[in-house]
Design an enzyme around this catalytic site. Structure first.
Site, PDB file in Angstrom:
ATOM      1  N   SER A  70       0.828  -1.206   0.000  1.00 14.51           N
ATOM      2  CA  SER A  70       0.000   0.000   0.000  1.00 14.51           C
ATOM      3  C   SER A  70       0.863   1.257   0.000  1.00 14.51           C
ATOM      4  O   SER A  70       1.980   1.268   0.526  1.00 14.51           O
ATOM      5  CB  SER A  70      -0.909   0.013   1.226  1.00 14.51           C
ATOM      6  OG  SER A  70      -1.669  -1.168   1.289  1.00 14.51           O
TER       7      SER A  70
HETATM    8  N1  SAH Z   1      -0.881  -4.089   3.688  1.00 12.36           N
HETATM    9  C1  SAH Z   1      -0.413  -4.906   2.592  1.00 12.36           C
HETATM   10  C2  SAH Z   1      -1.415  -4.822   1.476  1.00 12.36           C
HETATM   11  C3  SAH Z   1      -1.232  -5.855   0.470  1.00 12.36           C
HETATM   12  S1  SAH Z   1      -2.419  -5.800  -0.831  1.00 12.36           S
HETATM   13  C4  SAH Z   1       0.938  -4.394   2.135  1.00 12.36           C
HETATM   14  O1  SAH Z   1       1.166  -3.191   2.246  1.00 12.36           O
HETATM   15  O2  SAH Z   1       1.735  -5.193   1.647  1.00 12.36           O
HETATM   16  C5  SAH Z   1      -3.769  -6.671  -0.115  1.00 12.36           C
HETATM   17  C6  SAH Z   1      -3.506  -8.055   0.352  1.00 12.36           C
HETATM   18  O3  SAH Z   1      -4.755  -8.612   0.745  1.00 12.36           O
HETATM   19  C7  SAH Z   1      -2.934  -8.998  -0.720  1.00 12.36           C
HETATM   20  O4  SAH Z   1      -1.745  -9.558  -0.245  1.00 12.36           O
HETATM   21  C8  SAH Z   1      -4.039 -10.040  -0.912  1.00 12.36           C
HETATM   22  O5  SAH Z   1      -3.541 -11.346  -1.189  1.00 12.36           O
HETATM   23  C9  SAH Z   1      -4.736  -9.997   0.432  1.00 12.36           C
HETATM   24  N2  SAH Z   1      -6.121 -10.459   0.425  1.00 12.36           N
HETATM   25  C10 SAH Z   1      -7.089 -10.252  -0.510  1.00 12.36           C
HETATM   26  N3  SAH Z   1      -8.229 -10.842  -0.149  1.00 12.36           N
HETATM   27  C11 SAH Z   1      -7.993 -11.451   1.051  1.00 12.36           C
HETATM   28  C12 SAH Z   1      -8.782 -12.227   1.944  1.00 12.36           C
HETATM   29  N4  SAH Z   1     -10.062 -12.499   1.696  1.00 12.36           N
HETATM   30  N5  SAH Z   1      -8.201 -12.675   3.072  1.00 12.36           N
HETATM   31  C13 SAH Z   1      -6.909 -12.419   3.367  1.00 12.36           C
HETATM   32  N6  SAH Z   1      -6.100 -11.690   2.567  1.00 12.36           N
HETATM   33  C14 SAH Z   1      -6.641 -11.208   1.420  1.00 12.36           C
END
Ligand code: SAH
Length: 221
Positions: A70
């Site tokens: 993010s």
């Molecule tokens: N805060 C993280 C954001 C990653 S993007 C960072 O800065 O790295 C969002 C993440 O949510 C992804 O890794 C994706 O695989 C995860 N995600 C999407 N749907 C999900 C779900 N239902 N349960 C758990 N993780 C999920």
């Protein structure tokens, strides 16, 4: 031990991080605790080495598997919104990704629970977070939309992926006065960052900002 942890030259140095924090302040982030933590966490370690020189730009970056780390402003904004009413003893995060937001939360909350559905991302995040000496963390693989019942209730729940609607399971796992910060996609495709505060059996909703997140993917049971 990861040798990158000890290298702090050029675009990955403290000075670059200080500049990012100045930019966050200019954009309206005020919470000194949030700013201080983001000044100290080495974001460049959470992205591929080839992208390390861009780690302190205020932008989202790819982390593989079609996902992104993010944007720092969004991490700061969500964390500030979560902590606005006071410190959180227990926080649940959905979407660990590379673990950067998890690290920020771990420095500001008592215990952090985080769920990620993509196993290789969680594996990498687990290793790095441990190398950074963050131990008040509980990570698990799965569909986070159902929350993490065994450890509920949570004073704060932060969702890092955009939901079509707010998962009810997350609402019921909030403590009294607890806050859920979640991007929600409206019918027109626009994503709103919402904060929901629990007051007994009532939930008070606010829109904080407009954002752009990868979708919250639901796994079939
Ligand atoms: N805060 C993280 C954001 C990653 S993007 C960072 O800065 O790295 C969002 C993440 O949510 C992804 O890794 C994706 O695989 C995860 N995600 C999407 N749907 C999900 C779900 N239902 N349960 C758990 N993780 C999920």
């Amino acid at each position: 031990m990861n040798s990158r942890i000890h290298s702090g030259i050029g675009m990955t140095s403290q000075r670059t991080r200080d500049r990012l924090v100045l930019r966050l302040q200019e954009k309206g982030i005020r919470d000194p605790a949030v700013l201080s933590v983001m000044r100290s966490i080495p974001r460049h370690l959470f992205v591929d080495e080839a992208l390390a020189s861009r780690a302190y730009e205020d932008t989202a970056l790819p982390i593989g598997h079609g996902q992104t780390i993010s944007q720092p402003y969004v991490v700061a904004c969500m964390t500030e919104a979560l902590l606005a009413a006071g410190p959180c003893r227990k926080v649940l995060e959905i979407g660990t990704g590379c673990g950067y937001q998890t690290a920020v939360l771990a420095r500001l909350a008592g215990e952090v629970y985080s769920i990620e559905r993509i196993a290789p991302l969680l594996r990498q995040a687990r290793i790095l977070l441990r190398e950074l000496g963050l131990y008040n963390l509980h990570l698990k693989i799965g569909d986070g939309a159902g929350g993490w019942k065994q450890s509920a209730p949570y004073d704060g729940i932060l969702v890092a992926a955009a939901a079509e609607e707010i998962p009810e399971q997350l609402l019921v796992q909030l403590s009294e006065g607890g806050r859920l910060v979640i991007p929600v996609t409206a019918a027109n495709g626009v994503q709103e960052l919402m904060r929901v505060t629990r007051c007994g059996n009532e939930y008070h909703c606010e829109t904080l900002d407009f954002v752009k997140f990868v979708p919250l993917v639901r796994d079939r049971p």
